[in-house]
Enzyme design. Structure first.
Site, mmCIF file in Angstrom:
data_model
loop_
_atom_site.group_PDB
_atom_site.id
_atom_site.type_symbol
_atom_site.label_atom_id
_atom_site.label_comp_id
_atom_site.label_asym_id
_atom_site.label_seq_id
_atom_site.Cartn_x
_atom_site.Cartn_y
_atom_site.Cartn_z
ATOM 1 C CB SER A 38 -0.845 -0.006 1.276
ATOM 2 O OG SER A 38 -1.454 1.239 1.473
ATOM 3 C CE1 TYR A 93 -3.888 -2.181 5.319
ATOM 4 C CE2 TYR A 93 -3.333 0.096 4.819
ATOM 5 C CZ TYR A 93 -3.687 -1.169 4.400
ATOM 6 O OH TYR A 93 -3.824 -1.431 3.049
HETATM 7 N N1 NAP Z 1 -8.820 -0.368 -0.486
HETATM 8 C C1 NAP Z 1 -7.750 0.383 -0.300
HETATM 9 O O1 NAP Z 1 -7.835 1.603 -0.100
HETATM 10 C C2 NAP Z 1 -6.385 -0.234 -0.375
HETATM 11 C C3 NAP Z 1 -5.283 0.603 -0.614
HETATM 12 C C4 NAP Z 1 -4.010 0.054 -0.663
HETATM 13 C C5 NAP Z 1 -3.853 -1.309 -0.493
HETATM 14 N N2 NAP Z 1 -4.936 -2.104 -0.269
HETATM 15 C C6 NAP Z 1 -4.724 -3.539 -0.073
HETATM 16 O O2 NAP Z 1 -5.326 -4.245 -1.152
HETATM 17 C C7 NAP Z 1 -5.689 -5.547 -0.719
HETATM 18 C C8 NAP Z 1 -7.112 -5.854 -1.131
HETATM 19 O O3 NAP Z 1 -7.974 -4.967 -0.446
HETATM 20 P P1 NAP Z 1 -9.408 -4.530 -1.009
HETATM 21 O O4 NAP Z 1 -9.408 -3.054 -1.084
HETATM 22 O O5 NAP Z 1 -9.777 -5.320 -2.209
HETATM 23 O O6 NAP Z 1 -10.306 -4.938 0.264
HETATM 24 P P2 NAP Z 1 -11.574 -5.922 0.383
HETATM 25 O O7 NAP Z 1 -12.613 -5.549 -0.615
HETATM 26 O O8 NAP Z 1 -11.941 -5.902 1.831
HETATM 27 O O9 NAP Z 1 -10.986 -7.351 -0.019
HETATM 28 C C9 NAP Z 1 -10.177 -8.125 0.839
HETATM 29 C C10 NAP Z 1 -10.363 -9.583 0.531
HETATM 30 O O10 NAP Z 1 -9.661 -10.359 1.530
HETATM 31 C C11 NAP Z 1 -10.578 -11.269 2.161
HETATM 32 N N3 NAP Z 1 -10.240 -11.465 3.564
HETATM 33 C C12 NAP Z 1 -10.337 -10.559 4.571
HETATM 34 N N4 NAP Z 1 -9.980 -11.122 5.731
HETATM 35 C C13 NAP Z 1 -9.666 -12.408 5.479
HETATM 36 C C14 NAP Z 1 -9.229 -13.494 6.279
HETATM 37 N N5 NAP Z 1 -9.066 -13.371 7.588
HETATM 38 N N6 NAP Z 1 -8.974 -14.690 5.686
HETATM 39 C C15 NAP Z 1 -9.159 -14.832 4.347
HETATM 40 N N7 NAP Z 1 -9.557 -13.842 3.540
HETATM 41 C C16 NAP Z 1 -9.815 -12.637 4.097
HETATM 42 C C17 NAP Z 1 -11.924 -10.563 2.040
HETATM 43 O O11 NAP Z 1 -13.000 -11.465 2.234
HETATM 44 P P3 NAP Z 1 -14.419 -10.855 2.792
HETATM 45 O O12 NAP Z 1 -14.873 -9.861 1.787
HETATM 46 O O13 NAP Z 1 -15.291 -12.076 2.869
HETATM 47 O O14 NAP Z 1 -14.118 -10.258 4.142
HETATM 48 C C18 NAP Z 1 -11.839 -10.021 0.613
HETATM 49 O O15 NAP Z 1 -12.095 -11.013 -0.348
HETATM 50 C C19 NAP Z 1 -5.442 -5.595 0.806
HETATM 51 O O16 NAP Z 1 -4.204 -6.206 1.074
HETATM 52 C C20 NAP Z 1 -5.383 -4.111 1.169
HETATM 53 O O17 NAP Z 1 -4.605 -3.882 2.332
HETATM 54 C C21 NAP Z 1 -6.207 -1.608 -0.222
#
Ligand code: NAP
Length: 263
Positions: free
Chosen positions: A140, A153
């Site tokens: 990130s 985080y």
């Molecule tokens: N969104 C942002 O602003 C942002 C920015 C920079 C980096 N990121 C990174 O990008 C990545 C993806 O995030 P996203 O934005 O796509 O978020 P998201 O929509 O919440 O997706 C996260 C995924 O991980 C799964 N997950 C969460 N907890 C879990 C667990 N304990 N065991 C197995 N699977 C689990 C979730 O399942 P459920 O939906 O069923 O909970 C979902 O499929 C993450 O590493 C995040 O830190 C995000």
């Protein structure tokens, strides 16, 4: 022979968007997540959008220490070779550290750091012995400086960036063709991340460098097809990142804290 990509958190948010690119290129898709209902819904959606896609899935909680070993056992029992491992599952939280839910913060460290590191450790030796394979770690822009009120985080993502960039250097020392990619997206406003982290009111999701899951997935795919192993994703964040090393720390902190204000 069909290539295989394993994506943690592949059935939701950014993971799903990345899966679409690999599915269109005829990869076998392996999803690991903890909600079977979400996986089944996402699987039906992907199958109806992309013809002949093969998706297998495994339900496990990657915020438990044994999560990554369970995944490795599942892959081994099925005799799949992993060509691409994408460590994508992760979550964040918002608020002062001393007031935080410590059990949730521990789970975050286990998911964002421990299981990412252990999945890499479990799948890397076979890649090295075959002299091919790609590991894509989703970090990130929060990894660039410590973020007050997103402290744990940003610290977990600092680990991911440091670990992944360092591992890439180790592959070079070994003269290995295994690629280690580090992806640093800006704030993505159209995934569940801001909701699960109770960050809906935080300005950064409508801020200076905010991006979408489509844009980040496109950046990752372009880098995967090319040679770039360190990706700052979201074009506005990428532009700002060029000046990072020139801006004094106090000013960077000021900008970050403005971005993290609640509207
Ligand atoms: N969104 C942002 O602003 C942002 C920015 C920079 C980096 N990121 C990174 O990008 C990545 C993806 O995030 P996203 O934005 O796509 O978020 P998201 O929509 O919440 O997706 C996260 C995924 O991980 C799964 N997950 C969460 N907890 C879990 C667990 N304990 N065991 C197995 N699977 C689990 C979730 O399942 P459920 O939906 O069923 O909970 C979902 O499929 C993450 O590493 C995040 O830190 C995000």
């Amino acid at each position: 022979m069909k290539k295989t990509v394993l994506i943690t958190g592949g059935s939701g948010g950014l993971g799903y968007k990345i899966s679409c690119h690999f599915a269109k290129s005829n990869y076998r898709i392996l999803w690991v997540s903890w909600s079977e209902t979400e996986i089944i819904e996402a699987k039906q959606k992907l199958i109806s959008n992309i013809q002949n896609v093969e998706i297998e899935y495994f339900v496990t909680d990657l915020s438990l220490t044994q999560g990554s070993q369970n995944v490795f056992n599942w892959v081994t029992e099925n005799k799949w070779t992993i060509d691409v491992l994408i460590n994508n599952a992760g979550f964040g939280s918002f608020g002062f550290f001393h007031l935080s839910d410590i059990e949730k913060e521990k789970k975050m460290i286990l998911l964002n750091v421990f299981n990412l590191f252990q999945l890499t450790y479990l799948f890397l030796p076979e890649m090295i012995s075959h002299n091919k394979g790609v590991i894509i770690n989703i970090s990130s822009n929060s990894s660039f400086i410590p973020l007050p009120k997103m402290l744990i985080y940003s610290a977990t993502k600092a680990f991911v960036t440091h670990f992944s960039k360092g591992l890439r250097e180790e592959m070079k020392l070994l003269k290995s063709n295994v690629r280690i990619m580090t992806i640093c997206p800006a704030a993505i406003y159209d995934t569940n991340f801001k909701i699960s982290g109770k960050m809906e009111q935080v300005k950064t999701f409508k801020g200076l460098a905010t991006t979408t899951s489509d844009e980040v997935a496109n950046d990752i795919w372009k880098a995967f097809l090319g040679k770039n192993d360190f990706v700052v994703s979201g074009k506005r964040m990428r532009f700002l990142y060029q000046f990072y090393s020139l801006i004094p720390y106090r000013i960077l902190q000021y900008i970050a804290q403005m971005e993290l204000k609640e509207a």
